[in-house]
Design a protein around this motif. Structure first.
Motif, PDB file in Angstrom:
ATOM      1  N   GLY A   1       0.845  -1.213   0.000  1.00  0.00           N
ATOM      2  CA  GLY A   1       0.000   0.000   0.000  1.00  0.00           C
ATOM      3  C   GLY A   1       0.867   1.246   0.000  1.00  0.00           C
TER       4      GLY A   1
ATOM      5  N   THR B   1       1.637   3.271  -2.199  1.00  0.00           N
ATOM      6  CA  THR B   1       1.203   4.432  -2.981  1.00  0.00           C
ATOM      7  C   THR B   1      -0.035   5.076  -2.361  1.00  0.00           C
ATOM      8  OG1 THR B   1      -0.156   2.965  -4.346  1.00  0.00           O
ATOM      9  CG2 THR B   1       2.064   3.446  -5.146  1.00  0.00           C
ATOM     10  N   GLY B   2      -0.472   4.571  -1.216  1.00  0.00           N
ATOM     11  CA  GLY B   2      -1.721   5.049  -0.615  1.00  0.00           C
ATOM     12  C   GLY B   2      -1.534   6.302   0.233  1.00  0.00           C
ATOM     13  N   ASP B   3      -2.655   6.747   0.760  1.00  0.00           N
ATOM     14  CA  ASP B   3      -2.695   7.995   1.517  1.00  0.00           C
ATOM     15  C   ASP B   3      -1.852   7.939   2.806  1.00  0.00           C
ATOM     16  OD1 ASP B   3      -4.071  10.594   2.211  1.00  0.00           O
ATOM     17  OD2 ASP B   3      -4.713   9.348   3.910  1.00  0.00           O
ATOM     18  N   LEU B   4      -1.973   6.854   3.534  1.00  0.00           N
ATOM     19  CA  LEU B   4      -1.237   6.759   4.805  1.00  0.00           C
ATOM     20  C   LEU B   4       0.267   6.739   4.570  1.00  0.00           C
ATOM     21  CD1 LEU B   4      -1.510   6.398   7.909  1.00  0.00           C
ATOM     22  CD2 LEU B   4      -1.317   3.946   7.512  1.00  0.00           C
TER      23      LEU B   4
ATOM     24  N   ARG C   1       1.344  10.326   3.474  1.00  0.00           N
ATOM     25  CA  ARG C   1       1.289  11.396   4.477  1.00  0.00           C
ATOM     26  C   ARG C   1       2.133  11.112   5.702  1.00  0.00           C
ATOM     27  NH1 ARG C   1      -2.912  12.559   7.146  1.00  0.00           N
ATOM     28  NH2 ARG C   1      -4.031  10.638   6.769  1.00  0.00           N
TER      29      ARG C   1
ATOM     30  N   ARG D   1      -0.491  -2.439  -6.370  1.00  0.00           N
ATOM     31  CA  ARG D   1      -0.802  -3.015  -7.680  1.00  0.00           C
ATOM     32  C   ARG D   1      -0.273  -2.170  -8.829  1.00  0.00           C
ATOM     33  NH1 ARG D   1      -7.064  -3.443  -6.854  1.00  0.00           N
ATOM     34  NH2 ARG D   1      -6.465  -1.366  -6.155  1.00  0.00           N
ATOM     35  N   ALA D   2      -0.221  -0.845  -8.641  1.00  0.00           N
ATOM     36  CA  ALA D   2       0.190   0.044  -9.738  1.00  0.00           C
ATOM     37  C   ALA D   2       1.542  -0.397 -10.290  1.00  0.00           C
ATOM     38  CB  ALA D   2       0.289   1.470  -9.223  1.00  0.00           C
TER      39      ALA D   2
ATOM     40  N   ILE E   1       2.627  -5.660  -6.901  1.00  0.00           N
ATOM     41  CA  ILE E   1       2.061  -6.892  -6.347  1.00  0.00           C
ATOM     42  C   ILE E   1       0.579  -6.668  -6.077  1.00  0.00           C
ATOM     43  CG2 ILE E   1       1.923  -8.233  -4.189  1.00  0.00           C
ATOM     44  CD1 ILE E   1       4.841  -8.397  -4.062  1.00  0.00           C
ATOM     45  N   ASP E   2      -0.221  -7.641  -6.478  1.00  0.00           N
ATOM     46  CA  ASP E   2      -1.611  -7.642  -6.028  1.00  0.00           C
ATOM     47  C   ASP E   2      -1.666  -8.627  -4.862  1.00  0.00           C
ATOM     48  OD1 ASP E   2      -4.297  -8.141  -5.575  1.00  0.00           O
ATOM     49  OD2 ASP E   2      -4.836  -7.912  -7.691  1.00  0.00           O
ATOM     50  N   ALA E   3      -2.159  -8.137  -3.731  1.00  0.00           N
ATOM     51  CA  ALA E   3      -2.169  -8.983  -2.532  1.00  0.00           C
ATOM     52  C   ALA E   3      -2.902 -10.292  -2.777  1.00  0.00           C
ATOM     53  CB  ALA E   3      -2.831  -8.229  -1.375  1.00  0.00           C
TER      54      ALA E   3
ATOM     55  N   SER F   1      -0.192  -1.535   4.905  1.00  0.00           N
ATOM     56  CA  SER F   1      -0.918  -0.264   4.837  1.00  0.00           C
ATOM     57  C   SER F   1      -1.968  -0.338   3.724  1.00  0.00           C
ATOM     58  CB  SER F   1       0.070   0.883   4.600  1.00  0.00           C
ATOM     59  OG  SER F   1      -0.614   2.098   4.585  1.00  0.00           O
ATOM     60  N   VAL F   2      -2.794  -1.359   3.852  1.00  0.00           N
ATOM     61  CA  VAL F   2      -3.843  -1.636   2.853  1.00  0.00           C
ATOM     62  C   VAL F   2      -5.137  -1.898   3.623  1.00  0.00           C
ATOM     63  CG1 VAL F   2      -2.271  -2.656   1.150  1.00  0.00           C
ATOM     64  CG2 VAL F   2      -3.285  -4.101   2.930  1.00  0.00           C
TER      65      VAL F   2
ATOM     66  N   GLU G   1      -2.712  -2.053  10.365  1.00  0.00           N
ATOM     67  CA  GLU G   1      -3.352  -0.768  10.653  1.00  0.00           C
ATOM     68  C   GLU G   1      -4.743  -0.975  11.224  1.00  0.00           C
ATOM     69  OE1 GLU G   1      -3.179   2.346  10.812  1.00  0.00           O
ATOM     70  OE2 GLU G   1      -1.051   2.543  10.374  1.00  0.00           O
ATOM     71  N   LYS G   2      -5.270   0.066  11.791  1.00  0.00           N
ATOM     72  CA  LYS G   2      -6.668   0.008  12.201  1.00  0.00           C
ATOM     73  C   LYS G   2      -7.555   0.198  10.975  1.00  0.00           C
ATOM     74  CE  LYS G   2      -8.655   4.416  13.109  1.00  0.00           C
ATOM     75  NZ  LYS G   2      -9.205   5.429  13.932  1.00  0.00           N
TER      76      LYS G   2
HETATM   77  P1  NAP Z   1      -5.531   4.095   0.328  1.00  0.00           P
HETATM   78  O1  NAP Z   1      -5.129   5.516   0.145  1.00  0.00           O
HETATM   79  O2  NAP Z   1      -6.805   3.621  -0.294  1.00  0.00           O
HETATM   80  O3  NAP Z   1      -4.321   3.203  -0.200  1.00  0.00           O
HETATM   81  C1  NAP Z   1      -4.439   1.821  -0.329  1.00  0.00           C
HETATM   82  C2  NAP Z   1      -3.133   1.261  -0.860  1.00  0.00           C
HETATM   83  O4  NAP Z   1      -3.293  -0.130  -1.018  1.00  0.00           O
HETATM   84  C3  NAP Z   1      -2.719   1.815  -2.202  1.00  0.00           C
HETATM   85  O5  NAP Z   1      -1.311   1.884  -2.260  1.00  0.00           O
HETATM   86  C4  NAP Z   1      -3.217   0.755  -3.165  1.00  0.00           C
HETATM   87  O6  NAP Z   1      -2.464   0.839  -4.345  1.00  0.00           O
HETATM   88  C5  NAP Z   1      -2.951  -0.502  -2.368  1.00  0.00           C
HETATM   89  N1  NAP Z   1      -3.803  -1.627  -2.728  1.00  0.00           N
HETATM   90  C6  NAP Z   1      -5.128  -1.652  -2.902  1.00  0.00           C
HETATM   91  N2  NAP Z   1      -5.552  -2.880  -3.246  1.00  0.00           N
HETATM   92  C7  NAP Z   1      -4.451  -3.660  -3.292  1.00  0.00           C
HETATM   93  C8  NAP Z   1      -4.220  -5.027  -3.589  1.00  0.00           C
HETATM   94  N3  NAP Z   1      -5.225  -5.866  -3.944  1.00  0.00           N
HETATM   95  N4  NAP Z   1      -2.974  -5.496  -3.512  1.00  0.00           N
HETATM   96  C9  NAP Z   1      -1.936  -4.691  -3.186  1.00  0.00           C
HETATM   97  N5  NAP Z   1      -2.089  -3.381  -2.882  1.00  0.00           N
HETATM   98  C10 NAP Z   1      -3.337  -2.866  -2.948  1.00  0.00           C
HETATM   99  O7  NAP Z   1      -5.643   3.706   1.874  1.00  0.00           O
HETATM  100  P2  NAP Z   1      -4.884   4.396   3.089  1.00  0.00           P
HETATM  101  O8  NAP Z   1      -5.675   5.577   3.533  1.00  0.00           O
HETATM  102  O9  NAP Z   1      -3.459   4.591   2.775  1.00  0.00           O
HETATM  103  O10 NAP Z   1      -5.070   3.314   4.235  1.00  0.00           O
HETATM  104  C11 NAP Z   1      -4.304   2.131   4.304  1.00  0.00           C
HETATM  105  C12 NAP Z   1      -4.650   1.395   5.592  1.00  0.00           C
HETATM  106  O11 NAP Z   1      -4.348   2.229   6.690  1.00  0.00           O
HETATM  107  C13 NAP Z   1      -6.128   1.037   5.741  1.00  0.00           C
HETATM  108  O12 NAP Z   1      -6.227  -0.159   6.481  1.00  0.00           O
HETATM  109  C14 NAP Z   1      -6.681   2.172   6.588  1.00  0.00           C
HETATM  110  O13 NAP Z   1      -7.814   1.784   7.330  1.00  0.00           O
HETATM  111  C15 NAP Z   1      -5.504   2.413   7.499  1.00  0.00           C
HETATM  112  N6  NAP Z   1      -5.436   3.769   8.067  1.00  0.00           N
HETATM  113  C16 NAP Z   1      -5.285   4.852   7.259  1.00  0.00           C
HETATM  114  C17 NAP Z   1      -5.192   6.110   7.821  1.00  0.00           C
HETATM  115  C18 NAP Z   1      -4.991   7.325   6.975  1.00  0.00           C
HETATM  116  O14 NAP Z   1      -4.798   8.389   7.545  1.00  0.00           O
HETATM  117  N7  NAP Z   1      -5.017   7.233   5.671  1.00  0.00           N
HETATM  118  C19 NAP Z   1      -5.259   6.258   9.219  1.00  0.00           C
HETATM  119  C20 NAP Z   1      -5.404   5.121  10.014  1.00  0.00           C
HETATM  120  C21 NAP Z   1      -5.488   3.883   9.429  1.00  0.00           C
HETATM  121  P3  NAP Z   1      -2.954   0.144  -5.738  1.00  0.00           P
HETATM  122  O15 NAP Z   1      -4.361   0.595  -5.948  1.00  0.00           O
HETATM  123  O16 NAP Z   1      -1.982   0.623  -6.750  1.00  0.00           O
HETATM  124  O17 NAP Z   1      -2.854  -1.312  -5.510  1.00  0.00           O
END
Ligand code: NAP
Length: 483
Positions: free
Chosen positions: A17, A19-22, A25, A51-52, A93-95, A119-120, A147-148
């Motif tokens: 994860g 590339t995601g928000d957590l 940031r 996955r990207a 990688i796709d999980a 972080s997914v 993560e939560k």
């Molecule tokens: P997000 O922005 O939606 O990012 C999700 C990440 O997971 C992306 O990098 C996505 O990239 C990847 N992903 C999605 N499906 C996948 C798959 N099948 N295989 C591999 N990678 C995959 O989510 P996030 O906000 O970063 O949150 C991540 C985790 O942290 C979640 O459990 C969330 O509850 C927790 N969390 C987040 C925050 C926060 O502030 N953001 C705070 C507390 C907890 P691709 O689409 O390219 O695969």
């Protein structure tokens, strides 16, 4: 005061994860800050996965962009950033798929500390754990960070614990609650257990009540539909607020050791009395233009709370009769998190009634401006007889520690370094999480059965009227919500 930065052992950290928000940031900028602080050795490697389809350089560019956005300009040193990025790699990688794992295996070195940050979405935790195991990537001391939210009730948390336990031992599983990584939260344990001053007073004989407040100014706009499935109880109380309550209420552990600390926290959760409807106030915000939580949630029939206040009792010898009031909500007056331990009146006053006595209080601020503040009575200076005035003994960590205080690692940085060190003290154990759900499940089931709608409260206020009454009925009042 000179803080010691003790470098961690060389490690390979895989962020699923990435590339995601957590990651963008918190995790990636935090890792750079620790690198800059001298805690991460040059040999450490960071491997992003999602996955990207990205090249290593494209992922490095994303990290650079995250650093540019979330790291203080004074700390953005191009030479250091280049050094930090040297050992960064990326694997697509796709999980839930089988591709990319062999490539990941080739990158993760078996003789290093290995950490895998999930972080997914939690629905992918099982798939990741299974594949790390199946492809023999993780060694027997590898750590996984999850993560939560950790489940949405006891049954789902148990199922998730079971899934992870099929592939990793409990000593390898790091369930993050970033509140526990805050300097003040750890200092709470230092203040309680490294000083003789407070512990003799830390019980129902001397503590009138405790208030725990986590107030946010933001609403749920943007992620309303997601939030609507959880609400303040699941999103904040079951984890963050209950963890804070545990640290306040727990007995001294025999040693500052992960399991000793977590054993004591678990006992507090198990000692929590069940709540009645009288102990609970739930609310939904509405702003001056009439736009409300249900609009943000895109669910006009929503009964999910954006605010909750609770009165809890810890049924043990130490706390019999001392209520713990917890509240958290969105769109409140200010963004603040604090714990206030409010002490009782002295048994007998030698001063006149009108001298201005107020209760002693220890306020532990988590944000903003982490620190502690002990409110004491002193004589009002000057002539005019004996009048009392309450003054704060204020310890802002940033001020008290000078430059280092201003430079304190944030919670994620600290927790990730603990993962690398293999120290689980500030992470929730599986049984703790389950015990917390076991307490909250019947409470949630209670209000779901009555189909009661949360009370409306004005955006920018301190919460619903009934929450004020919760305290007033006990002849107490909440502290003002302010930064
Ligand atoms: P997000 O922005 O939606 O990012 C999700 C990440 O997971 C992306 O990098 C996505 O990239 C990847 N992903 C999605 N499906 C996948 C798959 N099948 N295989 C591999 N990678 C995959 O989510 P996030 O906000 O970063 O949150 C991540 C985790 O942290 C979640 O459990 C969330 O509850 C927790 N969390 C987040 C925050 C926060 O502030 N953001 C705070 C507390 C907890 P691709 O689409 O390219 O695969």
């Amino acid at each position: 005061m000179v803080s010691r930065v003790i470098p961690v052992d060389p490690f390979d950290l895989v962020i699923f994860g990435a590339t995601g928000d957590l990651a963008r940031r918190k995790i990636l900028p935090g890792l750079y800050r620790r690198f800059l602080g001298g805690q991460i050795p040059d040999e450490a490697c960071l491997i992003g996965a999602a996955r990207a389809s990205l090249s290593d350089d494209q992922f490095r560019a994303q990290i650079e962009a995250a650093i540019a956005e979330f790291v203080d300009p004074a700390k953005r040193d191009p030479a250091q950033i280049a050094r930090f990025l040297r050992c960064v790699r990326y694997v697509a990688i796709d999980a839930t798929g089988e591709e990319g794992w062999a490539q990941l295996k080739a990158l993760v070195r078996p003789d290093r500390v290995q950490a895998f940050y999930f972080s997914v979405a939690p629905t992918l935790f099982g798939a990741l754990a299974e594949r790390l195991h199946k492809h023999e990537i993780a060694n027997s001391e590898a750590r996984i960070v999850v993560e939560k939210p950790f489940g949405r009730d006891l049954a789902s948390a148990r199922a998730l614990n079971g899934t992870l336990a099929a592939h990793f031992d409990e000593h390898q599983i790091y369930r993050i609650d970033h509140y526990l990584g805050k300097e003040t939260v750890q200092n709470l344990m230092a203040v309680r257990f490294a000083n003789i001053l407070f512990e003799p007073l830390w019980n129902a004989q001397f503590v009138d009540h405790v208030q725990i407040t986590v107030a946010e100014t933001v609403g749920v706009g943007g992620r309303g539909a997601y939030y609507d499935k959880s609400g303040a109880m699941r999103d904040m109380v079951q984890n963050h607020l209950m963890q804070l309550l545990c640290l306040i209420a727990m007995e001294p552990p025999y040693h500052f050791d992960p399991d000793a600390v977590r054993d004591e926290k678990l006992k507090v959760i198990r000692a929590l009395d069940p709540l009645t409807s009288e102990d609970i106030v739930r609310g939904q915000y509405v702003d001056a233009r009439g736009k409300s939580y249900v609009d943000d949630a895109e669910n006009p029939a929503s009964r999910t709370e954006s605010y909750i206040a609770l009165r809890c009792h810890v049924a043990n010898w130490r706390w019999k009769g001392t209520p713990f009031y917890l509240r958290t909500g969105k769109k409140l007056r200010a963004r603040t998190s604090e714990i206030a331990v409010v002490f009782k009146e002295p048994p007998h006053s030698i001063f006149d009634d009108d001298t201005g006595w107020r209760e002693n209080m220890l306020v532990i601020r988590l944000q903003p401006n982490e620190g502690m503040n002990l409110k004491m009575m002193i004589k009002e200076p000057g002539p005019g007889g004996m009048r009392l005035v309450q003054v704060p003994l204020d310890m802002s960590f940033a001020d008290a520690l000078g430059e280092e205080g201003a430079d304190m690692p944030d919670a994620y940085e600290r927790l990730i370094m603990d993962v690398i060190r293999g120290n689980q003290t500030l992470f929730m154990r599986g049984d703790e999480v389950e015990a917390a759900w076991a307490w909250t499940d019947p409470i949630i089931a209670g209000w779901e059965a009555t189909k009661a709608r949360p009370q409306r409260y004005d955006a920018g206020s301190s919460g619903p009227e009934d929450a004020l009454m919760l305290m007033h009925r006990d002849a107490r009042r909440w502290r003002e919500i302010r930064e």
